[in-house]
Write a protein that holds these residues in place. Structure first.
Motif, PDB file in Angstrom:
ATOM      1  N   ILE A   1       0.678  -0.785   0.215  1.00  0.00           N
ATOM      2  CA  ILE A   1       0.542   0.066   0.082  1.00  0.00           C
ATOM      3  C   ILE A   1       1.177   1.276   0.344  1.00  0.00           C
ATOM      4  CG2 ILE A   1      -1.931   1.058   1.049  1.00  0.00           C
ATOM      5  CD1 ILE A   1      -2.688  -1.028   2.114  1.00  0.00           C
ATOM      6  N   VAL A   2       2.529   0.946   0.367  1.00  0.00           N
ATOM      7  CA  VAL A   2       2.960   2.266   0.320  1.00  0.00           C
ATOM      8  C   VAL A   2       3.745   2.552  -0.561  1.00  0.00           C
ATOM      9  CG1 VAL A   2       4.821   3.913   2.262  1.00  0.00           C
ATOM     10  CG2 VAL A   2       3.001   2.736   3.269  1.00  0.00           C
ATOM     11  N   GLN A   3       4.441   1.370  -0.924  1.00  0.00           N
ATOM     12  CA  GLN A   3       4.663   1.799  -1.975  1.00  0.00           C
ATOM     13  C   GLN A   3       3.740   2.381  -3.306  1.00  0.00           C
ATOM     14  OE1 GLN A   3       5.735  -2.202  -3.413  1.00  0.00           O
ATOM     15  NE2 GLN A   3       7.165  -1.095  -5.216  1.00  0.00           N
ATOM     16  N   THR A   4       2.592   2.025  -3.676  1.00  0.00           N
ATOM     17  CA  THR A   4       1.429   2.796  -3.991  1.00  0.00           C
ATOM     18  C   THR A   4       1.241   3.841  -4.310  1.00  0.00           C
ATOM     19  OG1 THR A   4       0.344   0.229  -4.122  1.00  0.00           O
ATOM     20  CG2 THR A   4      -1.291   1.895  -4.752  1.00  0.00           C
ATOM     21  N   VAL A   5       1.377   3.926  -3.000  1.00  0.00           N
ATOM     22  CA  VAL A   5       1.252   5.107  -2.434  1.00  0.00           C
ATOM     23  C   VAL A   5       2.071   6.509  -2.876  1.00  0.00           C
ATOM     24  CG1 VAL A   5       0.939   7.168  -0.782  1.00  0.00           C
ATOM     25  CG2 VAL A   5      -1.113   5.552  -0.739  1.00  0.00           C
TER      26      VAL A   5
ATOM     27  N   ALA B   1      -6.208   4.889   1.829  1.00  0.00           N
ATOM     28  CA  ALA B   1      -5.557   3.696   0.373  1.00  0.00           C
ATOM     29  C   ALA B   1      -5.778   1.941   1.209  1.00  0.00           C
ATOM     30  CB  ALA B   1      -4.412   3.370  -0.311  1.00  0.00           C
ATOM     31  N   VAL B   2      -5.745   2.085   2.705  1.00  0.00           N
ATOM     32  CA  VAL B   2      -6.191   0.823   3.504  1.00  0.00           C
ATOM     33  C   VAL B   2      -7.803   0.994   3.389  1.00  0.00           C
ATOM     34  CG1 VAL B   2      -5.643   0.516   5.883  1.00  0.00           C
ATOM     35  CG2 VAL B   2      -4.037   1.269   5.041  1.00  0.00           C
ATOM     36  N   THR B   3      -7.999   1.924   3.238  1.00  0.00           N
ATOM     37  CA  THR B   3      -9.474   2.327   3.775  1.00  0.00           C
ATOM     38  C   THR B   3     -10.359   1.963   2.400  1.00  0.00           C
ATOM     39  OG1 THR B   3      -9.874   3.625   5.325  1.00  0.00           O
ATOM     40  CG2 THR B   3     -11.999   3.190   3.354  1.00  0.00           C
ATOM     41  N   ASP B   4      -9.762   1.683   1.389  1.00  0.00           N
ATOM     42  CA  ASP B   4     -10.187   1.606   0.035  1.00  0.00           C
ATOM     43  C   ASP B   4     -10.085   0.086  -0.611  1.00  0.00           C
ATOM     44  OD1 ASP B   4     -11.064   3.917  -0.644  1.00  0.00           O
ATOM     45  OD2 ASP B   4      -8.725   4.478  -1.763  1.00  0.00           O
ATOM     46  N   TRP B   5      -8.955  -0.528   0.596  1.00  0.00           N
ATOM     47  CA  TRP B   5      -8.504  -2.013   0.371  1.00  0.00           C
ATOM     48  C   TRP B   5      -9.134  -2.880   1.853  1.00  0.00           C
ATOM     49  CZ3 TRP B   5      -6.616  -5.204   4.707  1.00  0.00           C
ATOM     50  CH2 TRP B   5      -5.742  -6.320   4.125  1.00  0.00           C
ATOM     51  N   TRP B   6      -9.646  -2.334   2.401  1.00  0.00           N
ATOM     52  CA  TRP B   6     -10.842  -3.085   3.017  1.00  0.00           C
ATOM     53  C   TRP B   6     -12.133  -2.770   2.617  1.00  0.00           C
ATOM     54  CZ3 TRP B   6      -9.910   1.165   7.253  1.00  0.00           C
ATOM     55  CH2 TRP B   6      -9.030   0.422   8.557  1.00  0.00           C
ATOM     56  N   ARG B   7     -12.224  -1.624   1.616  1.00  0.00           N
ATOM     57  CA  ARG B   7     -14.076  -1.719   0.870  1.00  0.00           C
ATOM     58  C   ARG B   7     -14.037  -2.727  -0.120  1.00  0.00           C
ATOM     59  NH1 ARG B   7     -14.021   4.754   1.225  1.00  0.00           N
ATOM     60  NH2 ARG B   7     -14.956   5.140   3.056  1.00  0.00           N
ATOM     61  N   THR B   8     -12.327  -3.502  -0.711  1.00  0.00           N
ATOM     62  CA  THR B   8     -12.599  -4.078  -2.342  1.00  0.00           C
ATOM     63  C   THR B   8     -12.045  -5.394  -1.516  1.00  0.00           C
ATOM     64  OG1 THR B   8     -10.547  -3.119  -2.119  1.00  0.00           O
ATOM     65  CG2 THR B   8     -12.098  -2.062  -3.450  1.00  0.00           C
ATOM     66  N   ALA B   9     -12.155  -5.351  -0.544  1.00  0.00           N
ATOM     67  CA  ALA B   9     -11.614  -7.132   0.249  1.00  0.00           C
ATOM     68  C   ALA B   9     -12.425  -8.401  -0.664  1.00  0.00           C
ATOM     69  CB  ALA B   9     -11.463  -7.361   1.773  1.00  0.00           C
ATOM     70  N   HIS B  10     -13.885  -7.767  -0.529  1.00  0.00           N
ATOM     71  CA  HIS B  10     -14.870  -8.969  -0.937  1.00  0.00           C
ATOM     72  C   HIS B  10     -14.230  -9.232  -2.771  1.00  0.00           C
ATOM     73  CE1 HIS B  10     -17.014  -4.519  -2.563  1.00  0.00           C
ATOM     74  NE2 HIS B  10     -17.656  -5.935  -3.143  1.00  0.00           N
ATOM     75  N   GLN B  11     -13.961  -8.474  -3.336  1.00  0.00           N
ATOM     76  CA  GLN B  11     -13.784  -8.838  -4.837  1.00  0.00           C
ATOM     77  C   GLN B  11     -12.269  -9.192  -4.675  1.00  0.00           C
ATOM     78  OE1 GLN B  11     -13.630  -4.985  -6.320  1.00  0.00           O
ATOM     79  NE2 GLN B  11     -15.903  -4.277  -6.119  1.00  0.00           N
ATOM     80  N   ARG B  12     -11.208  -9.342  -3.925  1.00  0.00           N
ATOM     81  CA  ARG B  12     -10.670 -10.141  -4.075  1.00  0.00           C
ATOM     82  C   ARG B  12     -10.693 -11.653  -3.345  1.00  0.00           C
ATOM     83  NH1 ARG B  12      -8.822  -5.962  -1.487  1.00  0.00           N
ATOM     84  NH2 ARG B  12      -8.078  -6.509   0.627  1.00  0.00           N
ATOM     85  N   HIS B  13      -9.742 -12.534  -4.109  1.00  0.00           N
ATOM     86  CA  HIS B  13     -10.144 -13.910  -3.341  1.00  0.00           C
ATOM     87  C   HIS B  13      -8.864 -14.272  -2.677  1.00  0.00           C
ATOM     88  CE1 HIS B  13     -13.825 -14.502  -5.032  1.00  0.00           C
ATOM     89  NE2 HIS B  13     -13.001 -14.272  -6.537  1.00  0.00           N
ATOM     90  N   GLU B  14      -7.897 -13.306  -2.359  1.00  0.00           N
ATOM     91  CA  GLU B  14      -6.305 -13.774  -1.826  1.00  0.00           C
ATOM     92  C   GLU B  14      -6.716 -13.771  -0.894  1.00  0.00           C
ATOM     93  OE1 GLU B  14      -4.861  -9.036  -2.088  1.00  0.00           O
ATOM     94  OE2 GLU B  14      -4.370 -10.074  -4.304  1.00  0.00           O
TER      95      GLU B  14
END
Length: 179
Positions: free
Chosen positions: A41-45, A72-85
């Protein structure tokens, strides 16, 4: 002239990353609970920030990037259901990493792991990053009341979790009532 400005921008960006990226990673890890995900996340930011560094460095670059990492972390949580990792603490077939320098870091991360994403974020911002309730509400995009109730609930959970993990008290053979 443009080359000189770019060189200056590169140098200040490199200096910022060298001195402050560790703190940004620690902040992201407290929010998301996974060291490697926090690094990603930090690298992307930082990649996104580099493109605008000339403008960012003029004001408060750490504050700007701190907020960007939180978002970015908040966005990561919100899209967690879309990831299968599934994030893992240890990547298989890799050399072991050195132990953490903080003895209670694992205990803290384990306790924070029992919280919801929002609870974890509120606790991290309020008590580990020293944000006020208002700042926490603004950073997370929630109301002040939500921060207060979430914080109360999270602290109650942490007290229970940490109390369960403490070793039992030492007992002696002597009966305290008759002694």
């Amino acid at each position: 002239m443009k080359i000189r400005r770019r060189r200056h921008t590169d140098e200040t960006f490199i200096e910022f990353v060298a001195t402050r990226s560790g703190r940004l990673i620690a902040h992201a890890e407290l929010l998301c609970g996974h060291h490697e995900q926090a690094r990603d996340i930090v690298q992307t930011v930082l990649i996104r920030a580099y493109r605008r560094w000339r403008h960012i460095e003029q004001d408060d670059p750490y504050g700007y990037l701190h907020r960007a990492v939180t978002n970015a972390v908040t966005d990561w949580w919100r899209t967690a259901h879309q990831r299968h990792e599934q994030p893992v603490d240890v990547v298989p077939d890799q050399p072991a990493t050195p132990e953490n320098t903080f003895e209670d870091r694992r205990e803290l991360l384990a306790a924070l792991g029992h919280l919801t994403h929002r609870e974890r974020a509120v606790v991290a911002l309020r008590y580990l990053d020293d944000c006020s309730e208002r700042e926490t509400a603004d950073l997370l995009g929630v109301s002040l009341g939500t921060v207060k109730s979430t914080c109360s609930r999270a602290l109650r959970k942490l007290r229970v979790t940490l109390a369960d993990e403490e070793p039992p008290p030492h007992h002696t053979d002597a009966n305290p009532i008759t002694a």
